[in-house]
Design an enzyme around this catalytic site. Structure first.
Site, short mmCIF file in Angstrom:
data_model
loop_
_atom_site.label_atom_id
_atom_site.label_comp_id
_atom_site.label_asym_id
_atom_site.label_seq_id
_atom_site.Cartn_x
_atom_site.Cartn_y
_atom_site.Cartn_z
N ASP A 99 0.86 -1.18 0.00
CA ASP A 99 0.00 0.00 0.00
C ASP A 99 0.90 1.23 0.00
O ASP A 99 1.80 1.36 0.84
CB ASP A 99 -0.87 -0.02 1.27
CG ASP A 99 -2.26 0.54 1.02
OD1 ASP A 99 -2.34 1.62 0.42
OD2 ASP A 99 -3.24 -0.10 1.43
N ASP A 201 -3.10 4.67 -2.51
CA ASP A 201 -4.19 5.23 -1.71
C ASP A 201 -4.71 6.53 -2.33
O ASP A 201 -3.93 7.36 -2.82
CB ASP A 201 -3.64 5.50 -0.30
CG ASP A 201 -4.70 5.96 0.68
OD1 ASP A 201 -5.65 5.20 0.91
OD2 ASP A 201 -4.55 7.07 1.21
N GLU A 264 -6.74 3.33 -5.86
CA GLU A 264 -7.99 3.47 -5.10
C GLU A 264 -8.72 4.71 -5.62
O GLU A 264 -8.21 5.83 -5.52
CB GLU A 264 -7.71 3.64 -3.60
CG GLU A 264 -9.00 3.76 -2.80
CD GLU A 264 -8.80 4.28 -1.39
OE1 GLU A 264 -9.63 3.97 -0.53
OE2 GLU A 264 -7.81 5.01 -1.16
N HIS A 325 -10.86 -2.52 3.99
CA HIS A 325 -10.70 -2.05 5.36
C HIS A 325 -11.50 -0.78 5.66
O HIS A 325 -11.53 -0.34 6.81
CB HIS A 325 -9.22 -1.79 5.64
CG HIS A 325 -8.63 -0.76 4.73
ND1 HIS A 325 -8.44 -0.97 3.38
CD2 HIS A 325 -8.20 0.50 4.96
CE1 HIS A 325 -7.94 0.11 2.83
NE2 HIS A 325 -7.78 1.03 3.77
N ASP A 326 -12.12 -0.19 4.65
CA ASP A 326 -12.88 1.04 4.85
C ASP A 326 -14.39 0.84 4.80
O ASP A 326 -15.15 1.80 5.00
CB ASP A 326 -12.50 2.08 3.78
CG ASP A 326 -11.11 2.65 3.96
OD1 ASP A 326 -10.67 2.74 5.13
OD2 ASP A 326 -10.47 3.00 2.95
#
Length: 533
Positions: A99, A201, A264, A325-326
């Site tokens: 990431d 990200d 993302e 994870h969000d």
């Protein structure tokens, strides 16, 4: 699979490192713990591990506030631990995706400490600084994603800096060529160590409007929604110049063989597909989150798939995501039977699937007592249910008191049913969701029609979603997914004389040869081989 690269025909598995496996008893997962559990990924059959941030960080946002892009947080281990993890993953045939968080750094990063030290510091322009408005307030109306204004006043220099998230996460100025080169050097640092790619990200936020114009109001916003939605992010996100940056990142990766760039991007379909770039020189995989927000019925899923396939630029490789994870876990959104159906959908659509750790067990969101809440978003905007902790809880590996995750106190609570819902127990149960995932992944690997074959448009027959996958050799597979709770019957294609059942989401269903019609139980999905003897 010579016609496709590993990131096209493979399956990506996301690991949230704090919650995967703790090796030292501090209650927080680490790199050595991930290494200890690599065999789970091999047993499951996935091809790549995407690891959420493990860089040095004050942990204001649990690693998404980076203070050194070329190091490892001691909490997770060391550079040597990462090197060993990459090496052992590669020995097993697994790829490693890191990431990367380039939109903002920590306010403790040496770059920002220099930047805020004075207005004439050489790194002042590495971040986004502006004079106050005439009334002394923020320069414009831009908001932070975690609540409140996106501007923070710095008394020592008399200017505001912009932060898309927490004030401890100042945004870098991607219009500055020196910033770009420093970040590309960080990419090369990890590529030289053998990393196989990056998930970048909030890639759509990198470049902001050069005139710093106010964002317009969002007429559709409701008070119960996150504050960021009050305004349309017209000038603080998805600026045209961002695509130039993405193409430059891609060029860095293209200097290394078979690396992957994943972006993302929370944007409508027609916008995020632009991130494939001109002549397919942008992100290899702009993340497609449409299934996460889809109404869970056959008609809507068919529409989403059709719109996505139609919007893909020529040469653009599709991808699908059920959770991360969000977001709320898929089993919480659609139930346990629905989670089995979702697994089959994810692994039979055309393109690269990404699986979130724990979803293979049917983990649901875990209620977090207020005193144990960790997520800064929950603390900044309480009462709106925005906290992401419930989807980040530790992986339950066995039925022991601490689920085999740690010998200490887990950083977040375990799932309440971890004594029964864990990897060891699910492996022993032939009909478990875990074993369904394993069978689906194995079937996807074995069948060219699934891993790189042609997709024939989905349609809905009542509550049933039906589509075909076809190989270059002419093998035909039919996928039928009953989103309704009642049984359903659908006809087989008219040109099919018989069909053989390859896999059902219902464990008790026996293999059968079908002639003209297919009967499905409520919330059952099946994969059929068409026209085979």
């Amino acid at each position: 699979m010579a016609e496709t690269l590993w990131w096209q025909h493979g399956v990506v598995y996301q690991i949230y490192p704090r919650s995967f496996q703790d090796s030292d008893g501090d209650g927080i997962g680490d790199l050595a713990g991930i290494r200890q559990r690599l065999d789970h990924l091999c047993w499951l059959g996935v091809d790549a591990a995407w690891i959420s941030p493990v860089f040095p960080s004050p942990m204001a946002d649990f690693g998404y506030d980076v203070s050194d892009y070329c190091g490892i947080a001691p909490l997770f281990g060391s550079i040597a631990d990462m090197d060993r993890l990459i090496g052992e993953a590669h020995e097993r045939g697994l790829k490693v995706i890191l990431d990367f968080v380039p939109n903002h750094s920590s306010d403790q990063h040496p770059w920002f400490l220099e930047s805020r030290s004075s207005r004439d510091n050489p790194r002042r322009d590495w971040y986004i600084w502006r004079d106050p408005a005439p009334d002394g307030g923020p320069p414009n109306n831009w908001l932070a994603n975690f609540g409140g204004s996106g501007w923070e006043f710095d008394p020592s220099t008399g200017q505001y800096y912009f932060h898309s998230f927490l004030k401890e996460q100042p945004d870098l100025n991607w219009r500055n060529p020196a910033v770009r080169e420093a970040m590309y050097d960080a990419l090369r640092f990890w590529l030289d160590r053998g990393v196989d790619g990056f998930r970048v990200d909030v890639i759509w936020l990198l470049v902001k409007d050069d005139q710093f114009r106010d964002n317009p109001p969002n007429p559709a916003w409701q008070p119960h929604e996150a504050g960021i939605g009050q305004l349309l992010q017209l000038y603080s996100a998805d600026r045209p110049e961002t695509l130039e940056v993405v193409e430059e990142m891609r060029a860095v990766l293209d200097a290394y063989p078979e690396r992957v760039l994943i972006g993302e991007i929370y944007l409508p379909i027609e916008r995020f597909v632009a991130y494939y770039g001109r002549d397919m020189k942008g992100a290899h995989l702009p993340f497609n989150f449409q299934l996460i927000f889809a109404a869970w019925n056959a008609t809507q899923i068919a529409r989403i798939v059709a719109e996505y396939e139609a919007a893909l630029p020529e040469g653009g490789w599709p991808n699908w995501v059920l959770g991360n994870h969000d977001q709320k876990r898929i089993a919480t959104r659609v139930g346990q039977a629905g989670a089995r159906l979702a697994a089959m959908l994810l692994l039979t659509l055309r393109g690269t699937p990404t699986l979130y750790y724990g979803d293979e067990l049917g983990l649901e969101n875990v209620p977090i007592p207020p005193e144990r809440a960790q997520d800064p978003w929950e603390r900044n905007e309480p009462g709106l249910g925005l906290g992401r902790d419930p989807a980040r809880t530790p992986m339950p590996w066995d039925g022991t008191e601490r689920a085999g995750f740690t010998t200490g106190e887990p950083w977040l609570p375990l799932n309440h049913d971890h004594a029964a819902r864990n990897v060891a127990a699910a492996k022993r149960e032939p009909g478990s969701l875990l074993n369904l995932y394993r069978r689906l992944i194995a079937l996807r690997r074995a069948e060219e029609a699934l891993n790189r074959g042609e997709y024939r448009a989905a349609h809905a027959e009542g509550d049933v979603l039906v589509f075909e996958r076809r190989s270059a050799a002419g093998d035909r597979l039919l996928v039928a997914l009953n989103f309704g709770k009642a049984p359903a019957r659908i006809p087989l294609p008219q040109d099919v004389t018989q069909a053989r059942l390859l896999l059902s989401t219902v464990p008790a269903r026996e293999e059968a040869v079908l002639r003209a019609e297919l009967d499905l139980e409520g919330e059952e999905g099946v994969i059929l081989a068409l026209g085979r003897a």
